[in-house]
Design an enzyme around this catalytic site. Structure first.
Site, short mmCIF file in Angstrom:
data_model
loop_
_atom_site.label_atom_id
_atom_site.label_comp_id
_atom_site.label_asym_id
_atom_site.label_seq_id
_atom_site.Cartn_x
_atom_site.Cartn_y
_atom_site.Cartn_z
N SER A 101 0.77 -1.18 -0.04
CA SER A 101 -0.05 -0.07 0.05
C SER A 101 0.90 1.19 0.11
O SER A 101 1.96 1.15 -0.04
CB SER A 101 -0.95 0.12 1.27
OG SER A 101 0.14 0.29 2.31
N MET A 102 0.28 2.37 -0.09
CA MET A 102 0.96 3.73 0.17
C MET A 102 1.52 3.52 1.57
O MET A 102 1.07 3.22 2.41
CB MET A 102 0.10 4.77 -0.07
CG MET A 102 -0.53 4.99 -1.72
SD MET A 102 -1.13 6.35 -1.97
CE MET A 102 0.11 7.81 -1.95
N GLU A 152 6.92 2.93 -9.19
CA GLU A 152 5.48 3.35 -9.49
C GLU A 152 4.98 2.60 -10.82
O GLU A 152 4.36 3.24 -11.92
CB GLU A 152 5.21 4.74 -9.92
CG GLU A 152 5.56 5.49 -8.73
CD GLU A 152 4.93 5.45 -7.43
OE1 GLU A 152 3.80 4.81 -7.42
OE2 GLU A 152 5.28 5.90 -6.52
N ALA A 153 5.46 1.16 -10.82
CA ALA A 153 4.74 0.30 -11.89
C ALA A 153 3.36 0.42 -12.41
O ALA A 153 3.19 -0.06 -13.69
CB ALA A 153 5.54 -1.05 -11.74
N CYS A 177 -1.48 1.12 9.95
CA CYS A 177 -2.96 1.65 9.92
C CYS A 177 -3.15 2.80 10.85
O CYS A 177 -2.72 2.84 12.36
CB CYS A 177 -4.24 0.63 10.28
SG CYS A 177 -5.65 1.45 10.41
N CYS A 209 -5.86 2.30 13.95
CA CYS A 209 -5.68 1.53 14.89
C CYS A 209 -4.45 0.75 15.21
O CYS A 209 -4.33 -0.04 16.12
CB CYS A 209 -6.67 0.20 14.81
SG CYS A 209 -6.04 -0.93 13.29
N CYS A 218 -5.70 -0.83 7.69
CA CYS A 218 -5.79 -2.18 7.59
C CYS A 218 -7.09 -2.55 7.13
O CYS A 218 -8.07 -1.56 6.65
CB CYS A 218 -5.92 -2.74 9.22
SG CYS A 218 -7.36 -2.39 10.21
#
Length: 189
Positions: free
Chosen positions: A21-22, A93-94, A149, A152, A181
């Site tokens: 993820s970012m 950044e594919a 996350c 949380c 998450c």
């Protein structure tokens, strides 16, 4: 007698994919691997999509501002033209590249080149993003990274978009996205 280029001198190429993820550290990991290759005196070429100008037009830059000079390109075929006599190719950044990227990476690996690709595996809707599913299928090695996350504190593998924009391609940073998450991602939808 003809010797296959990938076997010349015993050198074999492969494809490594770093995904997540970012804010998971994908670009940081890509930069780390490329710098290590340079320390080993390997010839390295680095590419990124021309549309990614968030931090710098001519460098790959991680969110914590670690950077390495790259060549911005507008299609993956340019990699074949620009990467001559190299040992390692890095691609950041594919997910933003065209449909030929997996084939280009295959050709490079067959030429004995180590190809390291980094990108988002899912878009903000939680669906496979761009060419990344195909890159993951062709990869010899896969590293899936996770962020934390923001809601949380558990591991995050989703990029939650904070704006109401609906186009898939929307470049942004912490102003538009945050790592979540699975539970917090779906709870926020």
């Amino acid at each position: 007698m003809f010797i296959e280029p990938s076997l010349a001198g015993g050198r074999r190429g492969w494809i490594e994919v770093v995904c997540g993820s970012m804010f998971s550290g994908k670009t940081e990991e890509l930069i780390r691997r490329l710098k290590r290759a340079r320390i080993a005196n390997l010839k390295v070429e680095i590419f990124k999509p021309v549309i990614d100008t968030r931090y710098d037009e001519g460098s790959i830059v991680s969110h914590d501002e670690n950077k390495i000079i790259s060549t911005p390109i507008d299609n993956s075929q340019q990699i074949l033209l620009l990467a001559q006599e190299v040992d390692v190719i890095g691609i950041d950044e594919a997910q933003f590249f065209d449909a030929e990227l997996p084939n280009v990476c295959d050709k490079l690996a067959l030429q004995g080149i180590r190809v390291i690709v980094a990108g988002l595996d899912m878009d903000y809707t939680g669906k496979p993003f761009g060419q990344m599913p195909f890159m993951l299928a062709k990869a010899d090695y896969i590293t899936k990274l996770h962020a934390i996350c923001v809601c949380c504190g558990n591991i995050a593998n989703y990029s939650y978009r904070k704006s109401a924009e609906t186009e898939t391609l929307l470049l942004g940073e912490k102003d538009l996205y945050e790592p979540r998450c699975r539970h917090c991602y779906y709870e926020g939808k």
